[in-house]
Motif scaffolding. Structure first.
Motif, PDB file in Angstrom:
ATOM      1  N   UNK A   7      40.130  45.383  36.901  1.00 33.23           N
ATOM      2  CA  UNK A   7      40.949  44.602  36.042  1.00 33.23           C
ATOM      3  C   UNK A   7      40.039  43.811  35.055  1.00 33.23           C
ATOM      4  N   UNK A   8      40.575  44.101  33.765  1.00 37.87           N
ATOM      5  CA  UNK A   8      39.914  43.706  32.599  1.00 37.87           C
ATOM      6  C   UNK A   8      40.650  42.496  31.887  1.00 37.87           C
ATOM      7  N   UNK A   9      39.759  41.497  31.547  1.00 34.64           N
ATOM      8  CA  UNK A   9      40.217  40.266  30.830  1.00 34.64           C
ATOM      9  C   UNK A   9      39.854  39.935  29.594  1.00 34.64           C
ATOM     10  N   UNK A  20      44.467  47.030  33.871  1.00 37.22           N
ATOM     11  CA  UNK A  20      43.832  47.325  35.126  1.00 37.22           C
ATOM     12  C   UNK A  20      44.232  48.846  35.520  1.00 37.22           C
ATOM     13  N   UNK A  21      43.157  49.233  36.277  1.00 37.56           N
ATOM     14  CA  UNK A  21      43.274  50.856  36.525  1.00 37.56           C
ATOM     15  C   UNK A  21      42.504  51.007  37.972  1.00 37.56           C
ATOM     16  N   UNK A  22      42.814  52.038  38.425  1.00 27.89           N
ATOM     17  CA  UNK A  22      42.286  52.557  39.860  1.00 27.89           C
ATOM     18  C   UNK A  22      40.980  52.968  39.621  1.00 27.89           C
ATOM     19  N   UNK A  49      30.502  39.726  32.685  1.00 31.38           N
ATOM     20  CA  UNK A  49      30.030  39.410  33.954  1.00 31.38           C
ATOM     21  C   UNK A  49      31.018  40.324  34.960  1.00 31.38           C
ATOM     22  N   UNK A  50      30.923  40.426  36.083  1.00 30.07           N
ATOM     23  CA  UNK A  50      31.626  41.070  37.049  1.00 30.07           C
ATOM     24  C   UNK A  50      31.752  40.399  38.438  1.00 30.07           C
ATOM     25  N   UNK A  51      32.952  40.283  38.715  1.00 34.88           N
ATOM     26  CA  UNK A  51      33.241  40.045  40.338  1.00 34.88           C
ATOM     27  C   UNK A  51      33.918  40.977  40.963  1.00 34.88           C
ATOM     28  N   UNK A  73      37.639  44.771  41.287  1.00 30.89           N
ATOM     29  CA  UNK A  73      36.379  44.337  40.336  1.00 30.89           C
ATOM     30  C   UNK A  73      37.110  43.823  38.990  1.00 30.89           C
ATOM     31  N   UNK A  74      36.564  42.423  38.956  1.00 24.25           N
ATOM     32  CA  UNK A  74      37.104  41.882  37.502  1.00 24.25           C
ATOM     33  C   UNK A  74      35.921  41.892  36.488  1.00 24.25           C
ATOM     34  N   UNK A  75      36.372  42.349  35.267  1.00 28.57           N
ATOM     35  CA  UNK A  75      35.485  42.642  34.202  1.00 28.57           C
ATOM     36  C   UNK A  75      35.923  41.168  33.341  1.00 28.57           C
TER      37      UNK A  75
END
Length: 82
Positions: A7-9, A20-22, A49-51, A73-75
């Motif tokens: 997921x992109x923010x 977001x994408x797979x 940063x990444x979660x 994974x959050x970007x």
């Protein structure tokens, strides 16, 4: 190899062109290599940063951050404000 969702923010979302994408990747390093083939996203990701499943990856070597099956994974670009 695990399959999950990235997921992109904020600026990362704008650069990726999707929210977001797979993904298919064994570790965070492999995922970053794949998503940074997009040059616009590559310029943003260096500041992100990444979660992984809600846990910060921090300063660990991304190649040592394993991605389990179904990982999210959050970007996260830097946020301004206070």
């Amino acid at each position: 190899m695990a399959r999950g969702t990235v997921r992109y923010w904020a600026a990362a979302k704008e650069a990726a062109g999707v929210a977001e994408e797979i993904f298919d990747a064994e570790n965070l390093g492999e995922l970053v290599t794949k998503i940074t083939k997009n040059p616009d996203l590559a310029r943003v990701v260096v500041r992100c940063s990444f979660l992984v499943n809600g846990d910060p990856a921090g300063t660990r070597d991304p190649n040592l951050v394993d991605l389990p099956e179904g990982a999210v994974v959050e970007v996260l670009p830097p946020f301004a404000g206070g």
